[in-house]
Design a protein around this motif. Structure first.
Motif, PDB file in Angstrom:
ATOM      1  N   CYS A 171      81.654 -22.683  33.363  1.00  0.00           N
ATOM      2  CA  CYS A 171      81.143 -21.367  32.985  1.00  0.00           C
ATOM      3  C   CYS A 171      79.871 -21.077  33.773  1.00  0.00           C
ATOM      4  N   PHE A 172      79.816 -19.902  34.418  1.00  0.00           N
ATOM      5  CA  PHE A 172      78.603 -19.516  35.135  1.00  0.00           C
ATOM      6  C   PHE A 172      78.314 -18.036  34.942  1.00  0.00           C
ATOM      7  N   ALA A 182      63.731 -21.024  27.863  1.00  0.00           N
ATOM      8  CA  ALA A 182      64.353 -19.937  28.608  1.00  0.00           C
ATOM      9  C   ALA A 182      64.159 -20.130  30.100  1.00  0.00           C
ATOM     10  N   LEU A 183      65.105 -19.584  30.862  1.00  0.00           N
ATOM     11  CA  LEU A 183      64.974 -19.489  32.309  1.00  0.00           C
ATOM     12  C   LEU A 183      64.295 -18.166  32.626  1.00  0.00           C
ATOM     13  N   VAL A 184      63.251 -18.212  33.433  1.00  0.00           N
ATOM     14  CA  VAL A 184      62.564 -17.004  33.891  1.00  0.00           C
ATOM     15  C   VAL A 184      62.816 -16.911  35.391  1.00  0.00           C
ATOM     16  N   GLN A 240      71.105 -21.583  40.620  1.00  0.00           N
ATOM     17  CA  GLN A 240      71.338 -21.363  42.040  1.00  0.00           C
ATOM     18  C   GLN A 240      70.760 -20.007  42.416  1.00  0.00           C
ATOM     19  N   PHE A 241      70.135 -19.923  43.597  1.00  0.00           N
ATOM     20  CA  PHE A 241      69.705 -18.629  44.143  1.00  0.00           C
ATOM     21  C   PHE A 241      70.367 -18.432  45.493  1.00  0.00           C
ATOM     22  N   LYS A 242      70.920 -17.228  45.688  1.00  0.00           N
ATOM     23  CA  LYS A 242      71.573 -16.900  46.956  1.00  0.00           C
ATOM     24  C   LYS A 242      71.092 -15.539  47.428  1.00  0.00           C
ATOM     25  N   ASP A 243      70.602 -15.506  48.684  1.00  0.00           N
ATOM     26  CA  ASP A 243      70.267 -14.224  49.283  1.00  0.00           C
ATOM     27  C   ASP A 243      71.536 -13.412  49.521  1.00  0.00           C
ATOM     28  N   GLN A 259      72.416 -17.487  39.982  1.00  0.00           N
ATOM     29  CA  GLN A 259      73.633 -17.872  39.281  1.00  0.00           C
ATOM     30  C   GLN A 259      73.327 -19.102  38.435  1.00  0.00           C
ATOM     31  N   LEU A 260      73.696 -19.066  37.172  1.00  0.00           N
ATOM     32  CA  LEU A 260      73.419 -20.156  36.242  1.00  0.00           C
ATOM     33  C   LEU A 260      74.731 -20.806  35.838  1.00  0.00           C
TER      34      LEU A 260
END
Length: 249
Positions: A109-110, A239-241, A90-93, A68-69
């Motif tokens: 905004c996300f 960029a986000l990778v 953010q990273f969520k399992d 999630q950005l």
């Protein structure tokens, strides 16, 4: 497959939506797949949410892992009120609760990015029986430091490619920033090494398939691909990778 979506085109189709958790009205944009799903389908799923000033998203979880950005506005997350400044990753399992998310006075905004379309319907912790819907998971809920972007002349005249790690796991999960000057090219991560990845344009533009894709565009590289070359446009590219765990393949 490789999927691409022009951010300007996606945002031109922004709609009014109502939050299923709070009943609040805000704005939604769909990049790939349905906005919400309860079964698996081919292809990625990516959506944008734009919250009203001071709006809250109550704690919940999803059945699909996601990045999630937080890309514009300001807000906080969690009971400790951790700040969400643009751009935060953010990273969520899957089956991992998070929230509340609270927008600031200028809104928030996300973008939620899922590698495949699965059971993405939110399960709210305020609902009876939510524990019965939990499944085994690593339960990671990770938030990056704030990503800072370059002013246009600095980005455009960058002489070397730069990679910066934001988040990383032992199962292939990896969030990075890549920075390229005008017209520069670089090979993206090996798709087969994990669960595939997104390339999200945070600044500048990316060239793909002969098209120049501007800020807030995205490309998805599934792990069935042999490789992917990231190419900056005339402005350069930051960029986000975002690489997904191996078990998300």
């Amino acid at each position: 497959m490789i999927y691409a979506r022009n951010g300007e085109d996606a945002l031109s189709k922004r709609i009014d939506i109502v939050s299923p958790g709070t009943g609040n009205k805000h704005w939604g944009t769909t990049y790939f797949g349905p906005r919400s799903s309860n079964k698996e389908a081919p292809g990625p799923q990516a959506t944008m949410s734009e919250l009203q000033a001071n709006e809250s998203v109550v704690p919940h979880f999803h059945g699909v892992s996601m990045f999630q950005l937080f890309i514009a506005g300001y807000g906080t997350i969690g009971n400790q009120g951790k700040e969400l400044k643009p751009l935060t990753v953010q990273f969520k399992d899957h089956h991992t609760a998070y929230g509340p998310i609270v927008a600031g006075p200028q809104g928030l905004c996300f973008v939620a990015l899922r590698m495949y379309t699965g059971n993405s319907e939110p399960v709210y912790l305020s609902e009876p029986g939510y524990r019965d819907r939990l499944k085994p998971s690593k339960r990671r809920n990770l938030t990056s430091p704030q990503v800072h972007f370059s002013i246009e002349p600095v980005m455009q005249h960058r002489a070397e490619v730069a990679w910066e790690t934001l988040l990383q796991g032992d199962d292939g999960m990896h969030a990075q920033v890549v920075r390229l000057g005008a017209g520069m090219k670089v090979q993206g991560p090996e798709p087969k090494a994990a669960g595939g990845y997104y390339v999200f344009v945070g600044n500048g533009d990316i060239v793909h398939g002969g098209e120049v894709l501007p800020k807030w565009s995205m490309v998805v590289v599934e792990n069935s691909e042999a490789g992917f070359e990231i190419q900056a446009g005339d402005k350069g590219l930051e960029a986000l990778v975002l690489q997904y765990p191996r078990d998300e393949a």
